[in-house]
Design a protein around this motif. Structure first.
Motif, PDB file in Angstrom:
ATOM      1  N   ILE A 260      -1.284 -10.599 -16.744  1.00 51.29           N
ATOM      2  CA  ILE A 260      -1.584  -9.485 -15.844  1.00 51.29           C
ATOM      3  C   ILE A 260      -2.130  -8.298 -16.618  1.00 51.29           C
ATOM      4  O   ILE A 260      -3.078  -7.635 -16.189  1.00 51.29           O
ATOM      5  N   GLU A 261      -1.536  -8.013 -17.765  1.00 61.56           N
ATOM      6  CA  GLU A 261      -2.001  -6.884 -18.576  1.00 61.56           C
ATOM      7  C   GLU A 261      -3.411  -7.135 -19.107  1.00 61.56           C
ATOM      8  O   GLU A 261      -4.172  -6.192 -19.325  1.00 61.56           O
ATOM      9  N   SER A 262      -3.767  -8.403 -19.313  1.00 62.29           N
ATOM     10  CA  SER A 262      -5.130  -8.716 -19.755  1.00 62.29           C
ATOM     11  C   SER A 262      -6.149  -8.417 -18.661  1.00 62.29           C
ATOM     12  O   SER A 262      -7.338  -8.292 -18.930  1.00 62.29           O
ATOM     13  N   MET A 263      -5.680  -8.305 -17.404  1.00 66.86           N
ATOM     14  CA  MET A 263      -6.556  -7.928 -16.290  1.00 66.86           C
ATOM     15  C   MET A 263      -6.727  -6.413 -16.176  1.00 66.86           C
ATOM     16  O   MET A 263      -7.485  -5.933 -15.330  1.00 66.86           O
ATOM     17  N   GLY A 264      -5.976  -5.662 -17.003  1.00 69.05           N
ATOM     18  CA  GLY A 264      -6.102  -4.215 -16.986  1.00 69.05           C
ATOM     19  C   GLY A 264      -5.015  -3.489 -16.225  1.00 69.05           C
ATOM     20  O   GLY A 264      -5.134  -2.276 -15.979  1.00 69.05           O
ATOM     21  N   PHE A 265      -3.941  -4.194 -15.864  1.00 72.02           N
ATOM     22  CA  PHE A 265      -2.849  -3.569 -15.108  1.00 72.02           C
ATOM     23  C   PHE A 265      -1.646  -3.325 -16.006  1.00 72.02           C
ATOM     24  O   PHE A 265      -1.471  -3.975 -17.024  1.00 72.02           O
ATOM     25  N   GLU A 266      -0.810  -2.377 -15.585  1.00 71.88           N
ATOM     26  CA  GLU A 266       0.454  -2.133 -16.273  1.00 71.88           C
ATOM     27  C   GLU A 266       1.554  -2.950 -15.608  1.00 71.88           C
ATOM     28  O   GLU A 266       1.515  -3.188 -14.402  1.00 71.88           O
ATOM     29  N   THR A 267       2.514  -3.388 -16.394  1.00 74.98           N
ATOM     30  CA  THR A 267       3.619  -4.179 -15.851  1.00 74.98           C
ATOM     31  C   THR A 267       4.950  -3.592 -16.294  1.00 74.98           C
ATOM     32  O   THR A 267       5.046  -2.914 -17.317  1.00 74.98           O
ATOM     33  N   SER A 268       5.976  -3.880 -15.508  1.00 71.98           N
ATOM     34  CA  SER A 268       7.345  -3.538 -15.884  1.00 71.98           C
ATOM     35  C   SER A 268       8.243  -4.657 -15.369  1.00 71.98           C
ATOM     36  O   SER A 268       7.876  -5.383 -14.448  1.00 71.98           O
TER      37      SER A 268
ATOM     38  N   VAL B 192      -8.367  -0.821   0.847  1.00 68.56           N
ATOM     39  CA  VAL B 192      -8.949  -1.699  -0.175  1.00 68.56           C
ATOM     40  C   VAL B 192      -8.111  -1.830  -1.451  1.00 68.56           C
ATOM     41  O   VAL B 192      -8.362  -2.715  -2.256  1.00 68.56           O
ATOM     42  N   GLN B 193      -7.143  -0.956  -1.648  1.00 70.13           N
ATOM     43  CA  GLN B 193      -6.460  -0.965  -2.945  1.00 70.13           C
ATOM     44  C   GLN B 193      -4.950  -0.948  -2.789  1.00 70.13           C
ATOM     45  O   GLN B 193      -4.385  -0.023  -2.212  1.00 70.13           O
ATOM     46  N   TYR B 194      -4.293  -1.998  -3.294  1.00 77.51           N
ATOM     47  CA  TYR B 194      -2.831  -2.021  -3.311  1.00 77.51           C
ATOM     48  C   TYR B 194      -2.314  -1.019  -4.341  1.00 77.51           C
ATOM     49  O   TYR B 194      -2.969  -0.720  -5.330  1.00 77.51           O
ATOM     50  N   THR B 195      -1.114  -0.528  -4.077  1.00 77.86           N
ATOM     51  CA  THR B 195      -0.469   0.399  -5.008  1.00 77.86           C
ATOM     52  C   THR B 195       0.425  -0.338  -5.992  1.00 77.86           C
ATOM     53  O   THR B 195       0.519   0.027  -7.156  1.00 77.86           O
ATOM     54  N   GLN B 196       1.093  -1.378  -5.504  1.00 84.06           N
ATOM     55  CA  GLN B 196       2.051  -2.090  -6.346  1.00 84.06           C
ATOM     56  C   GLN B 196       2.154  -3.544  -5.911  1.00 84.06           C
ATOM     57  O   GLN B 196       1.991  -3.865  -4.735  1.00 84.06           O
ATOM     58  N   VAL B 197       2.417  -4.407  -6.887  1.00 89.10           N
ATOM     59  CA  VAL B 197       2.669  -5.821  -6.609  1.00 89.10           C
ATOM     60  C   VAL B 197       3.987  -6.201  -7.274  1.00 89.10           C
ATOM     61  O   VAL B 197       4.228  -5.853  -8.430  1.00 89.10           O
ATOM     62  N   LYS B 198       4.853  -6.887  -6.534  1.00 82.23           N
ATOM     63  CA  LYS B 198       6.107  -7.388  -7.088  1.00 82.23           C
ATOM     64  C   LYS B 198       6.027  -8.904  -7.178  1.00 82.23           C
ATOM     65  O   LYS B 198       5.588  -9.564  -6.237  1.00 82.23           O
ATOM     66  N   LEU B 199       6.457  -9.436  -8.320  1.00 81.60           N
ATOM     67  CA  LEU B 199       6.368 -10.876  -8.550  1.00 81.60           C
ATOM     68  C   LEU B 199       7.739 -11.468  -8.838  1.00 81.60           C
ATOM     69  O   LEU B 199       8.602 -10.807  -9.422  1.00 81.60           O
ATOM     70  N   LEU B 200       7.894 -12.717  -8.433  1.00 78.08           N
ATOM     71  CA  LEU B 200       9.072 -13.499  -8.795  1.00 78.08           C
ATOM     72  C   LEU B 200       8.598 -14.685  -9.621  1.00 78.08           C
ATOM     73  O   LEU B 200       7.786 -15.482  -9.155  1.00 78.08           O
ATOM     74  N   ALA B 201       9.071 -14.771 -10.855  1.00 81.93           N
ATOM     75  CA  ALA B 201       8.669 -15.873 -11.732  1.00 81.93           C
ATOM     76  C   ALA B 201       9.441 -17.139 -11.379  1.00 81.93           C
ATOM     77  O   ALA B 201      10.573 -17.087 -10.898  1.00 81.93           O
ATOM     78  N   LYS B 202       8.810 -18.275 -11.607  1.00 86.60           N
ATOM     79  CA  LYS B 202       9.479 -19.548 -11.352  1.00 86.60           C
ATOM     80  C   LYS B 202      10.646 -19.754 -12.308  1.00 86.60           C
ATOM     81  O   LYS B 202      11.626 -20.413 -11.977  1.00 86.60           O
ATOM     82  N   ASP B 203      10.542 -19.164 -13.494  1.00 82.65           N
ATOM     83  CA  ASP B 203      11.612 -19.279 -14.481  1.00 82.65           C
ATOM     84  C   ASP B 203      11.608 -18.012 -15.332  1.00 82.65           C
ATOM     85  O   ASP B 203      10.546 -17.455 -15.616  1.00 82.65           O
TER      86      ASP B 203
ATOM     87  N   TYR C 147       0.853  -1.182   0.000  1.00 83.84           N
ATOM     88  CA  TYR C 147       0.000   0.000   0.000  1.00 83.84           C
ATOM     89  C   TYR C 147       0.890   1.232   0.000  1.00 83.84           C
ATOM     90  O   TYR C 147       2.058   1.175   0.393  1.00 83.84           O
ATOM     91  N   SER C 148       0.325   2.358  -0.403  1.00 87.09           N
ATOM     92  CA  SER C 148       1.048   3.623  -0.350  1.00 87.09           C
ATOM     93  C   SER C 148       0.068   4.732   0.017  1.00 87.09           C
ATOM     94  O   SER C 148      -0.925   4.940  -0.684  1.00 87.09           O
ATOM     95  N   PHE C 149       0.351   5.419   1.126  1.00 90.27           N
ATOM     96  CA  PHE C 149      -0.531   6.487   1.594  1.00 90.27           C
ATOM     97  C   PHE C 149       0.296   7.669   2.086  1.00 90.27           C
ATOM     98  O   PHE C 149       1.401   7.494   2.614  1.00 90.27           O
ATOM     99  N   ALA C 150      -0.284   8.855   1.945  1.00 90.59           N
ATOM    100  CA  ALA C 150       0.302  10.037   2.584  1.00 90.59           C
ATOM    101  C   ALA C 150       0.055   9.921   4.080  1.00 90.59           C
ATOM    102  O   ALA C 150      -1.004   9.462   4.510  1.00 90.59           O
ATOM    103  N   SER C 151       1.036  10.317   4.877  1.00 87.11           N
ATOM    104  CA  SER C 151       0.902  10.169   6.317  1.00 87.11           C
ATOM    105  C   SER C 151       1.573  11.321   7.039  1.00 87.11           C
ATOM    106  O   SER C 151       2.315  12.115   6.443  1.00 87.11           O
TER     107      SER C 151
END
Length: 231
Positions: free
Chosen positions: A154-162, A132-143, A15-19
């Motif tokens: 993931i992009e087919s779900m409507g999200f941007e990836t890098s 209720v809403q994550y800001t970012q998700v980091k993934l580690l691929a099996k290969d 999550y990311s919030f101003a605090s």
């Protein structure tokens, strides 16, 4: 849903919030990140003092050096195990009423990161507060070969990836053009060298016409002359 993709080995969310952070009569604005253990493991946090969050962390947090400077703390070691007040307004919660996370936390570590004030808290506390809403998700691929397939799903779900692979591709593209330039310079150098060699041979022949004639008259063969000049 993303974490359950078959090619995904590990998934960490934040999550990311101003605090607002208060410590020893000082109060500053900062970005509060709610992270889980997998996100922490997949991030390259450089610990300057103390430690990072444990899997069962209760009220522990870690901060960056910029936040310490903002609240007037020059000795990083002195902030370890000290209590700080964090206030995070939540405009959107699961019950639709909004809310606020406002409690004391114990600083367990200090990291070197960025120029902005940042603080990292366990994500489950924001879950409990109704975020209720994550800001970012980091993934580690099996290969590594699965990265492109994961990104497409993931992009087919409507999200941007890098991916770090994007940076590697850009670097490889840059070196591709750089190599072409180097090959061009090398080809020019080779042409100049070949022309210089033929020029040297031609001048040597022209300057030694009489000597060559004398050696041929004494019985030398054309093959002997060729070997002599080439060597």
């Amino acid at each position: 849903k993303i974490a359950n993709l078959p090619q995904v080995d590990k998934a960490g969310a934040s999550y990311s919030f101003a605090s607002s952070i208060a410590y020893d009569k000082s109060e500053v604005d900062a970005v509060a990140y709610g992270i889980n253990k997998d996100y922490q493991d997949l991030s390259n946090f450089q610990v300057a003092k103390g430690r990072l969050l444990s899997a069962d962390e209760g009220d522990g947090v870690f901060v960056n050096t910029s936040l310490l400077s903002a609240i007037g703390v020059s000795d990083q070691g002195k902030i370890i195990d000290k209590q700080i007040d964090i206030k995070i307004p939540l405009q959107e919660t699961r019950d639709g009423k909004g809310g606020e996370l406002n409690q004391k936390f114990k600083v367990v570590g200090v990291i070197n990161s960025g120029s902005g004030s940042e603080i990292f808290i366990p994500a489950r506390l924001l879950d409990q507060a109704g975020a209720v809403q994550y800001t970012q998700v980091k993934l580690l691929a099996k290969d590594g070969s699965n990265v492109d397939d994961i990104r497409k799903q993931i992009e087919s779900m409507g999200f941007e990836t890098s991916s770090p692979a994007d940076t590697i591709d850009e670097i490889n593209q840059m070196f591709k053009y750089f190599n072409i330039i180097l090959v061009g310079f090398g080809a020019i150098g080779m042409i100049v060298a070949v022309l210089g060699m033929f020029n040297t041979l031609t001048i040597s022949l022209l300057e030694r016409t009489r000597e060559i004639g004398l050696m041929l008259a004494l019985g030398a063969r054309r093959k002997d002359m060729r070997i002599l000049f080439i060597l």
